[in-house]
Design a protein around this motif. Structure first.
Motif, PDB file in Angstrom:
ATOM      1  N   VAL A 409      43.336   8.860 -14.818  1.00 17.64           N
ATOM      2  CA  VAL A 409      44.556   9.662 -14.728  1.00 17.64           C
ATOM      3  C   VAL A 409      44.277  11.026 -15.351  1.00 17.64           C
ATOM      4  O   VAL A 409      43.695  11.116 -16.446  1.00 17.64           O
ATOM      5  CB  VAL A 409      45.728   8.984 -15.465  1.00 17.64           C
ATOM      6  CG1 VAL A 409      46.995   9.826 -15.345  1.00 17.64           C
ATOM      7  CG2 VAL A 409      45.972   7.582 -14.934  1.00 17.64           C
ATOM      8  N   ALA A 417      51.075  10.127 -18.448  1.00 16.27           N
ATOM      9  CA  ALA A 417      49.759   9.489 -18.449  1.00 16.27           C
ATOM     10  C   ALA A 417      49.856   8.027 -18.865  1.00 16.27           C
ATOM     11  O   ALA A 417      49.277   7.138 -18.229  1.00 16.27           O
ATOM     12  CB  ALA A 417      48.819  10.249 -19.372  1.00 16.27           C
ATOM     13  N   ALA A 421      49.216   4.775 -16.518  1.00 14.54           N
ATOM     14  CA  ALA A 421      48.178   3.835 -16.958  1.00 14.54           C
ATOM     15  C   ALA A 421      48.717   2.411 -17.018  1.00 14.54           C
ATOM     16  O   ALA A 421      48.033   1.453 -16.631  1.00 14.54           O
ATOM     17  CB  ALA A 421      47.630   4.259 -18.314  1.00 14.54           C
ATOM     18  N   ILE A 431      42.025   8.354 -19.366  1.00 18.16           N
ATOM     19  CA  ILE A 431      42.940   9.483 -19.247  1.00 18.16           C
ATOM     20  C   ILE A 431      42.217  10.765 -19.632  1.00 18.16           C
ATOM     21  O   ILE A 431      41.588  10.856 -20.692  1.00 18.16           O
ATOM     22  CB  ILE A 431      44.179   9.272 -20.146  1.00 18.16           C
ATOM     23  CG1 ILE A 431      44.966   8.034 -19.679  1.00 18.16           C
ATOM     24  CG2 ILE A 431      45.078  10.504 -20.129  1.00 18.16           C
ATOM     25  CD1 ILE A 431      46.092   7.629 -20.609  1.00 18.16           C
TER      26      ILE A 431
END
Length: 473
Positions: A409, A417, A421, A431
């Motif tokens: 991401v 984020a 996730a 991330i």
């Protein structure tokens, strides 16, 4: 080292029926060594050695096993150049990359296993009750060619730490680094029979190991197809099975992602020549950034360096074999035939690299997620790009795959984020380009496998849990 021999019961042993197989250097297409393919008789010898060694090795103290792993760690560090050279020859890891990333992947798993074992209690108290952690038994360890020391030591180190004995079957395409490691295990004074190595292919050694009545656990890393066959072979014996299989990772790039997000994602996809199961091979880009992202990806693909694995420098090397090169070419052609827009690369070899198994770094745009190149694991330097309009659509596309290993991401919005996730159906999520530490589990959902490797989770794969009540008086 005589590469035609196997390491069985503490000695290099000739095969029952020699069946020579050349190990091919992917940079040149020429043989760099010759091994022998084993058979069921060789497997029987190795399993018998492991079974015989199990009572004594399983009863060693934690301190004895720690000392053995420390000796192996010292030898592994000393042998960096030999291990790295073997990986360059057998699977085409560029020499600088083999010396760093490929070698270090094995190193950190050895170090993490030692750290975890040091703090692990094999007898734990829960109120009036106790838990005993016992080694599973004889383990069949079957590993692939793409990250040789990473995947071998993810299995061998925790199996040793748990008190298990084992038979390793490395990939017959890339067996040399595992044979070097076997020599190190011999020098580390690990008792005969605890570790055994038999080279062979899937139909010979692989099937004999997975169906062997004296094997208690199978740990396999490789294709989902092979994982399915192994699970079926293990079912009759109710063997424990740990599988780390394929992936088709989505890299979700939102419009507010950092400026380097696309470039970083493309390079990560091409890392190890795209031959990584957790590679971010599907780049999903928010539509108002999509056109720019396609241009950026095209530029990266057209400028990335590629060359012989024997040359120094930061570049990607060849694919592992002629057969794998043909497979990747076929999937690139499928992308063209199904109407994806080819913006970089394509079929054929890069100019000037006609010898060896080199592929052109390739980017497809305007891909729909039902296309072959969006659903099948290419395992080469091939990126597919897909636009999306909303967060929910991005999650839907990312999860629309039989795999669930690693996803990615990219956004500056921390809440978004974390939200994305949580919604992604995969064992791992990265991330904004961060990498998981070695104290985290590696593994996936769905057809990406069963179980986890690495750190405490890796050690526990090789242990049985026994619940005990009463004071033992």
């Amino acid at each position: 080292m005589d590469t035609t021999k196997f390491y069985i019961n503490g000695a290099w042993t000739a095969p029952s029926d020699p069946a020579p197989l050349d190990v091919i250097d992917p940079s040149t297409g020429a043989a760099c060594a010759t091994i022998s393919l084993g058979n069921a008789r060789d497997v029987d010898k190795a399993v018998a050695a492991a079974r015989s060694a199990f009572p004594s090795w399983s009863s060693t103290s934690k301190e004895e096993r720690l000392a053995a792993l420390e000796r192996l760690l010292a030898l592994y560090k000393e042998g960096q150049a030999e291990i790295a050279h073997a990986m360059t020859q057998e699977m085409g890891a560029p020499k600088d990359y083999a010396t760093s990333a490929q070698f270090d992947a094995g190193l950190v798993h050895l170090e993490e296993t030692i750290r975890v074992l040091s703090g692990f209690d094999f007898e734990q108290t829960r109120g009036k009750d106790r838990l005993f952690y016992d080694p599973v038994g004889v383990c069949a360890l079957i590993t692939p060619w793409n990250w040789p020391m990473n995947q071998v030591l993810l299995k061998v180190a925790p199996a040793l730490a748990a008190g298990c004995t084992m038979v390793l079957k490395p990939s017959e395409i890339a067996p040399l680094s595992s044979m070097v490691l076997a020599g190190m295990i011999d020098k580390a004074d690990i008792p005969a029979g605890v570790f055994n190595l038999v080279n062979g292919d899937e139909t010979g050694v692989g099937s004999a190991l997975t169906s062997h009545p004296d094997v208690d656990l199978i740990s396999f890393t490789g294709s989902t197809r092979a994982g399915t066959l192994i699970s079926k072979a293990a079912a009759d014996g109710i063997k424990r099975v740990a599988l780390e299989l394929g992936g088709k990772g989505a890299n979700v790039v939102f419009a507010d992602a950092g400026e380097d997000a696309v470039r970083r994602g493309v390079l990560h996809c091409f890392d190890n020549t795209g031959q990584s199961c957790d590679a971010p091979t599907r780049m999903l880009v928010e539509r108002n950034r999509y056109a720019q992202a396609v241009q950026e990806a095209q530029h990266v693909a057209e400028t990335v360096a590629i060359g012989s694995a024997h040359e120094p420098g930061d570049h990607i090397g060849p694919l592992v074999s002629a057969a794998h090169w043909e497979k990747v070419q076929g999937l690139i052609q499928a992308g063209i035939d199904e109407g994806a827009r080819l913006v970089a690369g394509g079929t054929g070899k890069p100019k000037g690299l006609e010898t060896g198994f080199f592929a052109r770094p390739t980017v497809f745009a305007d891909v729909s997620n039902d296309m072959t190149i969006a659903q099948e694991e290419v395992f080469g330097p091939v990126l597919v790009m897909i636009p999306f309009d909303t967060e929910d659509e991005a999650i839907l596309i990312a999860n629309d795959t039989p795999y669930g290993l690693g996803n990615y991401v990219q956004t500056r919005d921390a809440e978004k984020a974390t939200r994305v996730a949580r919604a992604l159906r995969s064992g791992m999520v990265s991330i904004n380009g961060d990498y998981l530490g070695t104290d985290m589990p590696f593994g996936g959902f769905k057809q990406s496998g069963i179980g986890r490797e690495g750190s405490i989770w890796g050690l526990e794969e090789y242990l049985e849990v026994k619940a005990v009540t009463g004071d033992g008086a």
